[in-house]
Scaffold this motif. Structure first.
Motif, PDB file in Angstrom:
ATOM      1  N   LEU A 146      37.560 -14.578  21.441  1.00  0.00           N
ATOM      2  CA  LEU A 146      37.191 -13.962  20.170  1.00  0.00           C
ATOM      3  C   LEU A 146      36.966 -15.029  19.116  1.00  0.00           C
ATOM      4  N   LEU A 147      35.791 -15.005  18.510  1.00  0.00           N
ATOM      5  CA  LEU A 147      35.489 -15.890  17.401  1.00  0.00           C
ATOM      6  C   LEU A 147      35.884 -15.151  16.131  1.00  0.00           C
ATOM      7  N   ARG A 148      36.874 -15.674  15.414  1.00  0.00           N
ATOM      8  CA  ARG A 148      37.368 -15.058  14.176  1.00  0.00           C
ATOM      9  C   ARG A 148      36.867 -15.870  12.996  1.00  0.00           C
ATOM     10  N   CYS A 149      36.181 -15.193  12.098  1.00  0.00           N
ATOM     11  CA  CYS A 149      35.640 -15.835  10.897  1.00  0.00           C
ATOM     12  C   CYS A 149      36.360 -15.241   9.693  1.00  0.00           C
ATOM     13  N   ALA A 150      37.180 -16.070   9.026  1.00  0.00           N
ATOM     14  CA  ALA A 150      37.969 -15.582   7.894  1.00  0.00           C
ATOM     15  C   ALA A 150      37.073 -15.171   6.738  1.00  0.00           C
ATOM     16  N   ARG A 151      35.980 -15.868   6.549  1.00  0.00           N
ATOM     17  CA  ARG A 151      35.061 -15.514   5.474  1.00  0.00           C
ATOM     18  C   ARG A 151      33.847 -16.422   5.582  1.00  0.00           C
ATOM     19  N   LEU A 152      32.673 -15.832   5.653  1.00  0.00           N
ATOM     20  CA  LEU A 152      31.437 -16.607   5.625  1.00  0.00           C
ATOM     21  C   LEU A 152      30.556 -16.037   4.524  1.00  0.00           C
ATOM     22  N   PRO A 153      29.810 -16.878   3.826  1.00  0.00           N
ATOM     23  CA  PRO A 153      28.995 -16.383   2.721  1.00  0.00           C
ATOM     24  C   PRO A 153      27.739 -15.670   3.203  1.00  0.00           C
ATOM     25  N   GLY A 154      27.310 -14.653   2.459  1.00  0.00           N
ATOM     26  CA  GLY A 154      26.014 -14.014   2.673  1.00  0.00           C
ATOM     27  C   GLY A 154      25.792 -13.450   4.060  1.00  0.00           C
ATOM     28  N   HIS A 155      24.634 -13.783   4.623  1.00  0.00           N
ATOM     29  CA  HIS A 155      24.226 -13.316   5.937  1.00  0.00           C
ATOM     30  C   HIS A 155      24.572 -14.390   6.963  1.00  0.00           C
TER      31      HIS A 155
ATOM     32  N   ILE B  91      25.496 -15.673  14.654  1.00  0.00           N
ATOM     33  CA  ILE B  91      26.284 -16.407  15.635  1.00  0.00           C
ATOM     34  C   ILE B  91      25.399 -16.639  16.857  1.00  0.00           C
ATOM     35  N   TRP B  92      25.323 -17.890  17.297  1.00  0.00           N
ATOM     36  CA  TRP B  92      24.495 -18.280  18.427  1.00  0.00           C
ATOM     37  C   TRP B  92      25.354 -18.958  19.471  1.00  0.00           C
ATOM     38  N   ILE B  93      25.121 -18.661  20.742  1.00  0.00           N
ATOM     39  CA  ILE B  93      25.768 -19.362  21.856  1.00  0.00           C
ATOM     40  C   ILE B  93      24.656 -19.949  22.710  1.00  0.00           C
ATOM     41  N   ASP B  94      24.679 -21.252  22.878  1.00  0.00           N
ATOM     42  CA  ASP B  94      23.685 -21.956  23.699  1.00  0.00           C
ATOM     43  C   ASP B  94      22.257 -21.574  23.324  1.00  0.00           C
ATOM     44  N   GLY B  95      22.006 -21.446  22.009  1.00  0.00           N
ATOM     45  CA  GLY B  95      20.663 -21.149  21.523  1.00  0.00           C
ATOM     46  C   GLY B  95      20.260 -19.693  21.580  1.00  0.00           C
ATOM     47  N   VAL B  96      21.176 -18.796  21.960  1.00  0.00           N
ATOM     48  CA  VAL B  96      20.876 -17.357  22.042  1.00  0.00           C
ATOM     49  C   VAL B  96      21.649 -16.627  20.947  1.00  0.00           C
ATOM     50  N   LEU B  97      20.938 -15.834  20.146  1.00  0.00           N
ATOM     51  CA  LEU B  97      21.566 -15.052  19.085  1.00  0.00           C
ATOM     52  C   LEU B  97      22.452 -13.973  19.706  1.00  0.00           C
ATOM     53  N   VAL B  98      23.736 -13.936  19.339  1.00  0.00           N
ATOM     54  CA  VAL B  98      24.662 -12.952  19.922  1.00  0.00           C
ATOM     55  C   VAL B  98      25.247 -11.995  18.891  1.00  0.00           C
ATOM     56  N   ALA B  99      25.197 -12.335  17.588  1.00  0.00           N
ATOM     57  CA  ALA B  99      25.767 -11.437  16.577  1.00  0.00           C
ATOM     58  C   ALA B  99      25.212 -11.762  15.200  1.00  0.00           C
ATOM     59  N   ARG B 100      25.219 -10.740  14.351  1.00  0.00           N
ATOM     60  CA  ARG B 100      24.847 -10.876  12.935  1.00  0.00           C
ATOM     61  C   ARG B 100      25.948 -10.234  12.104  1.00  0.00           C
ATOM     62  N   HIS B 101      26.134 -10.746  10.889  1.00  0.00           N
ATOM     63  CA  HIS B 101      27.132 -10.173   9.982  1.00  0.00           C
ATOM     64  C   HIS B 101      26.665 -10.356   8.544  1.00  0.00           C
ATOM     65  N   ASP B 102      26.897  -9.339   7.722  1.00  0.00           N
ATOM     66  CA  ASP B 102      26.550  -9.411   6.301  1.00  0.00           C
ATOM     67  C   ASP B 102      27.790  -9.266   5.450  1.00  0.00           C
ATOM     68  N   GLY B 103      27.871 -10.092   4.435  1.00  0.00           N
ATOM     69  CA  GLY B 103      28.941  -9.977   3.457  1.00  0.00           C
ATOM     70  C   GLY B 103      30.068 -10.960   3.673  1.00  0.00           C
ATOM     71  N   PRO B 104      30.748 -11.309   2.582  1.00  0.00           N
ATOM     72  CA  PRO B 104      31.815 -12.306   2.644  1.00  0.00           C
ATOM     73  C   PRO B 104      33.176 -11.714   3.009  1.00  0.00           C
TER      74      PRO B 104
ATOM     75  N   ALA C 233      23.294 -17.816   5.244  1.00  0.00           N
ATOM     76  CA  ALA C 233      22.247 -17.836   4.226  1.00  0.00           C
ATOM     77  C   ALA C 233      22.548 -16.787   3.167  1.00  0.00           C
ATOM     78  N   GLN C 234      22.000 -17.013   1.969  1.00  0.00           N
ATOM     79  CA  GLN C 234      22.097 -16.056   0.874  1.00  0.00           C
ATOM     80  C   GLN C 234      20.734 -15.417   0.675  1.00  0.00           C
ATOM     81  N   ASN C 235      20.698 -14.337  -0.131  1.00  0.00           N
ATOM     82  CA  ASN C 235      19.428 -13.659  -0.389  1.00  0.00           C
ATOM     83  C   ASN C 235      18.443 -14.535  -1.140  1.00  0.00           C
ATOM     84  N   ASP C 236      18.953 -15.317  -2.095  1.00  0.00           N
ATOM     85  CA  ASP C 236      18.068 -16.180  -2.877  1.00  0.00           C
ATOM     86  C   ASP C 236      18.844 -17.407  -3.338  1.00  0.00           C
ATOM     87  N   ALA C 237      18.122 -18.375  -3.868  1.00  0.00           N
ATOM     88  CA  ALA C 237      18.742 -19.641  -4.260  1.00  0.00           C
ATOM     89  C   ALA C 237      19.795 -19.461  -5.339  1.00  0.00           C
ATOM     90  N   THR C 238      19.626 -18.465  -6.237  1.00  0.00           N
ATOM     91  CA  THR C 238      20.605 -18.290  -7.308  1.00  0.00           C
ATOM     92  C   THR C 238      21.938 -17.779  -6.774  1.00  0.00           C
TER      93      THR C 238
END
Length: 170
Positions: free
Chosen positions: A49-58, A61-74, A98-103
């Protein structure tokens, strides 16, 4: 968006310790990446299990170059990577943020990346325990949620209150 595919292993990576706040390079942010290679032979058997305490924005998660999951929100989340890490050998885990925009990157609170861990849990595990008290009936029940438990397995539980056993199952 910069998150379509993880950067190559030979990209110009810098070492960071988590938790961290992303800092602007030339005043611009499109996305940030974290990467690590793990050797599954070094890990104990069980669910990965990959546990992410908090990641910004969008996040992706990739394993060996293959997209395996997406998550939105901190907010904290976890991803079961057991299937992707079942094959022995080194595996590259890459996390794009990534965030929605530079600001959106203007405030430290939105650029903060918390602790990220790869945990191994037993294949058979208790996932949750819910206590169901009834003051009126002077009874207490337990609801136990498990995963990976083989058919026919039994759960034994003892509940104590102030050092005195008040419930035993079975």
């Amino acid at each position: 968006s910069g998150m379509d595919v993880p950067p190559a292993e030979n990209a110009a990576w810098i070492n960071v310790s988590l938790p961290t706040v992303w800092h602007a390079k030339n005043g611009k942010h499109q996305c940030g990446w974290l990467t690590r290679t793990v050797e599954t032979a070094d890990l104990p058997p069980g669910r990965r299990l990959l546990r992410c305490a908090r990641l910004p924005g969008h996040s992706t998660i990739w394993i060996d170059g293959v997209l395996v999951a997406r998550h939105d929100g901190p907010v904290s989340f976890e991803v079961d990577l057991s299937a992707q890490l079942a094959v022995p050998g080194p595996h590259r885990i890459a996390i794009g943020m990534a965030q929605n925009d530079a600001t959106s990157w203007a405030h430290d609170a939105t650029r903060y990346a918390g602790e990220i861990t790869l945990e191994t849990r037993p294949l058979a595990a208790i996932d949750a325990v819910r206590v169901l008290p009834s003051v009126r009936d002077l009874r207490m029940g337990l609801e136990i949620t498990t995963s990976g438990v083989p058919d026919g397995a039994q759960v034994q539980a003892v509940v104590s209150h102030r050092g005195r056993q008040v419930l035993s199952i079975p």
